[in-house]
Design a protein around this motif. Structure first.
Motif, mmCIF file in Angstrom:
data_model
loop_
_atom_site.group_PDB
_atom_site.id
_atom_site.type_symbol
_atom_site.label_atom_id
_atom_site.label_comp_id
_atom_site.label_asym_id
_atom_site.label_seq_id
_atom_site.Cartn_x
_atom_site.Cartn_y
_atom_site.Cartn_z
ATOM 1 N N GLY A 1 28.035 -51.769 -4.291
ATOM 2 C CA GLY A 1 28.564 -52.224 -3.411
ATOM 3 C C GLY A 1 29.202 -51.269 -2.197
ATOM 4 O O GLY A 1 30.298 -51.471 -1.614
ATOM 5 N N ASP A 2 28.434 -50.317 -1.783
ATOM 6 C CA ASP A 2 28.575 -49.466 -0.805
ATOM 7 C C ASP A 2 27.479 -49.103 -0.100
ATOM 8 O O ASP A 2 26.430 -48.639 -0.828
ATOM 9 C CB ASP A 2 29.385 -48.162 -1.323
ATOM 10 C CG ASP A 2 30.180 -47.572 -0.253
ATOM 11 O OD1 ASP A 2 29.972 -47.688 0.996
ATOM 12 O OD2 ASP A 2 30.987 -46.685 -0.693
ATOM 13 N N ASN A 3 27.339 -48.502 1.022
ATOM 14 C CA ASN A 3 26.199 -48.071 1.773
ATOM 15 C C ASN A 3 26.808 -47.447 3.129
ATOM 16 O O ASN A 3 27.943 -47.623 3.491
ATOM 17 C CB ASN A 3 25.161 -49.152 2.203
ATOM 18 C CG ASN A 3 25.750 -50.313 3.023
ATOM 19 O OD1 ASN A 3 26.140 -49.654 4.061
ATOM 20 N ND2 ASN A 3 25.666 -51.351 2.490
ATOM 21 N N ASP A 4 25.933 -46.707 3.700
ATOM 22 C CA ASP A 4 26.251 -46.027 5.102
ATOM 23 C C ASP A 4 25.700 -47.002 6.256
ATOM 24 O O ASP A 4 26.172 -46.945 7.191
ATOM 25 C CB ASP A 4 25.681 -44.450 5.184
ATOM 26 C CG ASP A 4 26.256 -43.724 3.993
ATOM 27 O OD1 ASP A 4 27.719 -43.646 4.252
ATOM 28 O OD2 ASP A 4 25.553 -43.296 3.203
ATOM 29 N N ILE A 5 24.419 -47.620 6.050
ATOM 30 C CA ILE A 5 23.883 -48.394 7.073
ATOM 31 C C ILE A 5 23.138 -49.559 6.102
ATOM 32 O O ILE A 5 22.541 -49.303 5.192
ATOM 33 C CB ILE A 5 22.642 -47.410 7.758
ATOM 34 C CG1 ILE A 5 23.235 -46.287 8.408
ATOM 35 C CG2 ILE A 5 21.734 -48.012 8.745
ATOM 36 C CD1 ILE A 5 22.121 -45.210 8.861
#
Length: 194
Positions: A143-147
């Motif tokens: 549920g999270d990313n940078d790009i």
């Protein structure tokens, strides 16, 4: 010694991670290693004197993937920058990477693609079990990313260009640092009673 950086391309099988990784290397200003998990898996012998059962096969694959994590960590620990091509299909993979890449600047890139296009690519490739890509929906369960990039209609080169452009502007704390906070193990309380 300065530690290297890691860009982790995470997405289901046939989403275009390998093609993006290859297209990304010449766009990055510094020398980077492209280290796909398939390269490490490909070093393993394919001829055995006996057939492994399901449990042995599962354990062998887990050892291979844990080894892959440590190959990347070793490269980064000596100042090398690494692009990983690796799906986070099992929760333990992320937990182990959060541990072995602690202190490393990791940029998590989620590579999306529509289920219909994944199925089409899988059929065209012919080297993956039918339905593998569709079974890997949990690669984004963290549920999270940078790009994020989407290869449904965009070429690997266009996605790589997007990543290369956005990489220097990713804010901190990055996804791996935020996820590490969520995965922190509770500290055992010591009893105050004697």
């Amino acid at each position: 010694m300065t530690r290297g950086r890691v860009v982790l391309l995470n997405g289901p099988s046939s989403s275009g991670k390998s093609s993006i990784g290859k297209a990304l290397l010449p766009l990055l200003p510094d020398p980077w290693f492209l280290v796909p998990v398939d390269a490490v898996s490909g070093m393993r012998s394919t001829v055995h004197t006996r057939t492994l059962d399901e449990v042995e096969t599962s354990e062998m694959l887990r050892r291979t993937r844990r080894g892959y994590h440590r190959v990347v960590a070793a490269l980064a620990s000596t100042g090398n920058d690494v692009v990983m091509d690796y799906p986070l299909t099992e929760p333990w993979r992320l937990a182990d990477l959060l541990d072995v890449l602690d202190g490393v600047d990791v940029t998590l890139v989620d590579v999306h693609c529509s289920p219909e296009e994944l199925a089409r690519r899988e059929r065209r490739r012919g080297d993956r079990p039918h339905g593998l890509a569709a079974s890997q929906t949990r690669v984004f369960s963290h549920g999270d990313n940078d790009i994020e990039v989407d290869t449904t209609t965009r070429t690997p080169a266009a996605c790589a260009q997007d990543i290369a452009t956005r990489l220097p502007t990713v804010s901190t704390p990055k996804a791996f640092d935020r996820l590490r906070g969520h995965h922190a193990r509770p500290v055992a309380r010591q009893s105050t009673e004697d």
